[in-house]
Design a protein around this motif. Structure first.
Motif, PDB file in Angstrom:
ATOM      1  N   LEU A  96     -14.038   7.663  15.143  1.00 34.56           N
ATOM      2  CA  LEU A  96     -12.911   8.034  14.509  1.00 34.56           C
ATOM      3  C   LEU A  96     -11.535   7.782  15.279  1.00 34.56           C
ATOM      4  O   LEU A  96     -10.282   6.988  14.623  1.00 34.56           O
ATOM      5  CB  LEU A  96     -12.549   9.431  13.981  1.00 34.56           C
ATOM      6  N   SER A  97     -11.616   7.598  16.719  1.00 39.05           N
ATOM      7  CA  SER A  97     -10.610   7.223  17.333  1.00 39.05           C
ATOM      8  C   SER A  97     -10.519   5.312  17.311  1.00 39.05           C
ATOM      9  O   SER A  97      -9.442   4.935  17.247  1.00 39.05           O
ATOM     10  CB  SER A  97     -10.993   7.276  18.852  1.00 39.05           C
ATOM     11  N   GLY A  98     -11.580   4.978  17.046  1.00 34.34           N
ATOM     12  CA  GLY A  98     -11.788   3.262  16.790  1.00 34.34           C
ATOM     13  C   GLY A  98     -10.981   3.185  15.595  1.00 34.34           C
ATOM     14  O   GLY A  98     -10.202   1.979  15.485  1.00 34.34           O
ATOM     15  N   LEU A  99     -11.247   4.026  14.547  1.00 36.44           N
ATOM     16  CA  LEU A  99     -10.491   3.550  13.204  1.00 36.44           C
ATOM     17  C   LEU A  99      -9.165   3.767  13.213  1.00 36.44           C
ATOM     18  O   LEU A  99      -8.456   3.033  12.832  1.00 36.44           O
ATOM     19  CB  LEU A  99     -11.151   4.563  12.372  1.00 36.44           C
ATOM     20  N   ARG A 100      -8.625   4.856  14.115  1.00 37.08           N
ATOM     21  CA  ARG A 100      -7.328   5.202  14.302  1.00 37.08           C
ATOM     22  C   ARG A 100      -6.724   3.754  15.031  1.00 37.08           C
ATOM     23  O   ARG A 100      -5.572   3.556  14.493  1.00 37.08           O
ATOM     24  CB  ARG A 100      -7.053   6.332  14.859  1.00 37.08           C
ATOM     25  N   GLU A 101      -7.239   3.428  16.008  1.00 36.67           N
ATOM     26  CA  GLU A 101      -6.693   2.334  16.794  1.00 36.67           C
ATOM     27  C   GLU A 101      -6.968   1.059  16.020  1.00 36.67           C
ATOM     28  O   GLU A 101      -6.391   0.159  17.026  1.00 36.67           O
ATOM     29  CB  GLU A 101      -7.315   2.366  18.205  1.00 36.67           C
ATOM     30  N   SER A 102      -7.493   0.952  14.992  1.00 31.80           N
ATOM     31  CA  SER A 102      -7.627  -0.363  14.133  1.00 31.80           C
ATOM     32  C   SER A 102      -6.231  -0.364  13.440  1.00 31.80           C
ATOM     33  O   SER A 102      -5.907  -1.730  13.064  1.00 31.80           O
ATOM     34  CB  SER A 102      -8.763  -0.311  13.240  1.00 31.80           C
ATOM     35  N   LEU A 103      -5.284   0.491  13.502  1.00 36.68           N
ATOM     36  CA  LEU A 103      -3.964   0.476  12.930  1.00 36.68           C
ATOM     37  C   LEU A 103      -2.967   0.150  14.091  1.00 36.68           C
ATOM     38  O   LEU A 103      -3.352   0.216  15.249  1.00 36.68           O
ATOM     39  CB  LEU A 103      -3.502   1.927  12.595  1.00 36.68           C
ATOM     40  N   SER A 104      -2.051  -0.424  13.713  1.00 36.27           N
ATOM     41  CA  SER A 104      -0.994  -0.992  14.840  1.00 36.27           C
ATOM     42  C   SER A 104      -0.306   0.275  15.568  1.00 36.27           C
ATOM     43  O   SER A 104      -0.222   1.331  14.721  1.00 36.27           O
ATOM     44  CB  SER A 104       0.235  -1.890  14.280  1.00 36.27           C
ATOM     45  N   ALA A 105       0.164   0.256  16.511  1.00 38.34           N
ATOM     46  CA  ALA A 105       1.157   1.348  17.146  1.00 38.34           C
ATOM     47  C   ALA A 105       2.121   1.809  16.295  1.00 38.34           C
ATOM     48  O   ALA A 105       2.337   2.758  16.180  1.00 38.34           O
ATOM     49  CB  ALA A 105       1.393   0.701  18.705  1.00 38.34           C
ATOM     50  N   GLU A 106       2.840   0.942  15.679  1.00 39.00           N
ATOM     51  CA  GLU A 106       3.908   1.099  14.647  1.00 39.00           C
ATOM     52  C   GLU A 106       3.344   2.183  13.637  1.00 39.00           C
ATOM     53  O   GLU A 106       3.989   3.046  13.148  1.00 39.00           O
ATOM     54  CB  GLU A 106       4.675   0.042  14.252  1.00 39.00           C
ATOM     55  N   GLN A 107       2.192   1.808  13.084  1.00 38.00           N
ATOM     56  CA  GLN A 107       1.677   2.558  11.894  1.00 38.00           C
ATOM     57  C   GLN A 107       1.355   4.028  12.483  1.00 38.00           C
ATOM     58  O   GLN A 107       1.436   4.964  11.616  1.00 38.00           O
ATOM     59  CB  GLN A 107       0.570   1.824  11.224  1.00 38.00           C
ATOM     60  N   ILE A 108       0.735   3.897  13.443  1.00 36.70           N
ATOM     61  CA  ILE A 108       0.337   5.197  14.105  1.00 36.70           C
ATOM     62  C   ILE A 108       1.411   6.286  14.372  1.00 36.70           C
ATOM     63  O   ILE A 108       1.574   7.329  13.749  1.00 36.70           O
ATOM     64  CB  ILE A 108      -0.697   5.243  15.196  1.00 36.70           C
ATOM     65  N   SER A 109       2.301   5.585  14.892  1.00 36.67           N
ATOM     66  CA  SER A 109       3.549   6.009  15.208  1.00 36.67           C
ATOM     67  C   SER A 109       4.400   6.882  13.875  1.00 36.67           C
ATOM     68  O   SER A 109       4.803   8.092  13.970  1.00 36.67           O
ATOM     69  CB  SER A 109       4.488   5.385  16.026  1.00 36.67           C
ATOM     70  N   ALA A 110       4.389   5.838  12.755  1.00 39.89           N
ATOM     71  CA  ALA A 110       4.969   6.297  11.770  1.00 39.89           C
ATOM     72  C   ALA A 110       4.131   7.507  11.059  1.00 39.89           C
ATOM     73  O   ALA A 110       4.885   8.641  10.597  1.00 39.89           O
ATOM     74  CB  ALA A 110       4.833   4.948  10.625  1.00 39.89           C
ATOM     75  N   TYR A 111       2.887   7.595  10.908  1.00 36.27           N
ATOM     76  CA  TYR A 111       2.084   8.550  10.628  1.00 36.27           C
ATOM     77  C   TYR A 111       2.405   9.719  11.366  1.00 36.27           C
ATOM     78  O   TYR A 111       2.681  10.945  11.042  1.00 36.27           O
ATOM     79  CB  TYR A 111       0.685   8.305  10.527  1.00 36.27           C
ATOM     80  N   ASP A 112       2.245   9.832  12.805  1.00 44.27           N
ATOM     81  CA  ASP A 112       2.362  10.746  13.507  1.00 44.27           C
ATOM     82  C   ASP A 112       3.972  11.615  13.489  1.00 44.27           C
ATOM     83  O   ASP A 112       3.940  12.728  13.332  1.00 44.27           O
ATOM     84  CB  ASP A 112       2.141  10.529  15.057  1.00 44.27           C
ATOM     85  N   SER A 113       4.753  10.648  13.172  1.00 44.63           N
ATOM     86  CA  SER A 113       6.040  11.322  12.930  1.00 44.63           C
ATOM     87  C   SER A 113       6.457  12.139  11.593  1.00 44.63           C
ATOM     88  O   SER A 113       7.143  12.801  11.660  1.00 44.63           O
ATOM     89  CB  SER A 113       7.191  10.012  13.115  1.00 44.63           C
ATOM     90  N   VAL A 114       5.539  11.972  10.864  1.00 44.32           N
ATOM     91  CA  VAL A 114       5.503  12.778   9.497  1.00 44.32           C
ATOM     92  C   VAL A 114       5.256  14.111   9.881  1.00 44.32           C
ATOM     93  O   VAL A 114       5.642  15.094   9.092  1.00 44.32           O
ATOM     94  CB  VAL A 114       4.725  12.179   8.455  1.00 44.32           C
ATOM     95  N   ASN A 115       4.415  14.520  10.889  1.00 43.71           N
ATOM     96  CA  ASN A 115       3.852  15.696  11.258  1.00 43.71           C
ATOM     97  C   ASN A 115       3.043  16.443   9.926  1.00 43.71           C
ATOM     98  O   ASN A 115       3.629  17.488   9.723  1.00 43.71           O
ATOM     99  CB  ASN A 115       4.974  16.666  11.782  1.00 43.71           C
ATOM    100  N   VAL A 116       2.018  15.657   9.549  1.00 46.72           N
ATOM    101  CA  VAL A 116       1.372  16.042   8.299  1.00 46.72           C
ATOM    102  C   VAL A 116       0.635  17.335   8.499  1.00 46.72           C
ATOM    103  O   VAL A 116      -0.050  17.617   9.903  1.00 46.72           O
ATOM    104  CB  VAL A 116       0.241  15.087   7.846  1.00 46.72           C
TER     105      VAL A 116
END
Length: 167
Positions: A96-116
């Motif tokens: 799952l960490s590999g799947l998360r890291e398949s996204l760009s840093a910007e995409q991960i940051s954008a998701y994390d900033s939503v605080n889902v």
């Protein structure tokens, strides 16, 4: 894994993280991150790889929770009433960490900033996935995984008060 995601994007002609989804802002960030998991899983299901709903749920929840729930996969204990994922599995953490890291840093940051509210999002997605009559098995349907994710997320956002799904 990146090759699979690239093939998915080129097969549909669009990318779940691209502008063609019809979402923008926080909703697009959630669709991109969530769709990264779901398009992979739905493609596997369509290829005949049977999956129980529970199998998908116990992988989806830590993925949607981001780094804090992924890290919990290394140390969580189901006897702890404050556990986040309530099981420990290094292999699942790695995948799952590999799947998360398949996204760009910007995409991960954008998701994390939503605080889902990741538990609510997990529940909403699981309720939306087609299942066998007994509810145990996920059921493949005659719909492209990209289109299925976009449709599912439109339905989820239509009843949510915000992209985070938090009250």
């Amino acid at each position: 894994m990146l090759l699979l995601l690239s093939l998915l994007a080129s097969a549909h002609g669009s990318d779940i993280c691209g502008s063609g989804t019809g979402f923008s802002g926080a909703e697009q960030a959630v669709v991109c991150y969530t769709g990264n998991f779901l398009t992979k899983m739905l493609t596997e299901l369509d290829a005949g790889n049977n999956k129980t709903a529970e199998h998908v749920r116990v992988h989806l929840l830590p993925y949607l929770g981001g780094s804090k729930t992924l890290d919990a996969l290394i140390k969580d204990d189901p006897s702890d009433p404050t556990c986040k994922v309530c099981y420990k599995d290094n292999s699942t953490f790695t995948g799952l960490s590999g799947l998360r890291e398949s996204l760009s840093a910007e995409q991960i940051s954008a998701y994390d900033s939503v605080n889902v509210c990741y538990a609510r999002l997990t529940e909403s997605i699981m309720a939306s996935l087609p299942k066998s009559p007994c509810g145990v098995w996920l059921k493949a349907i005659a719909m492209d995984p990209y289109d299925q994710v976009v449709s599912m997320m439109k339905q989820i956002f239509a009843i949510a008060s915000s992209a985070s799904l938090c009250p």
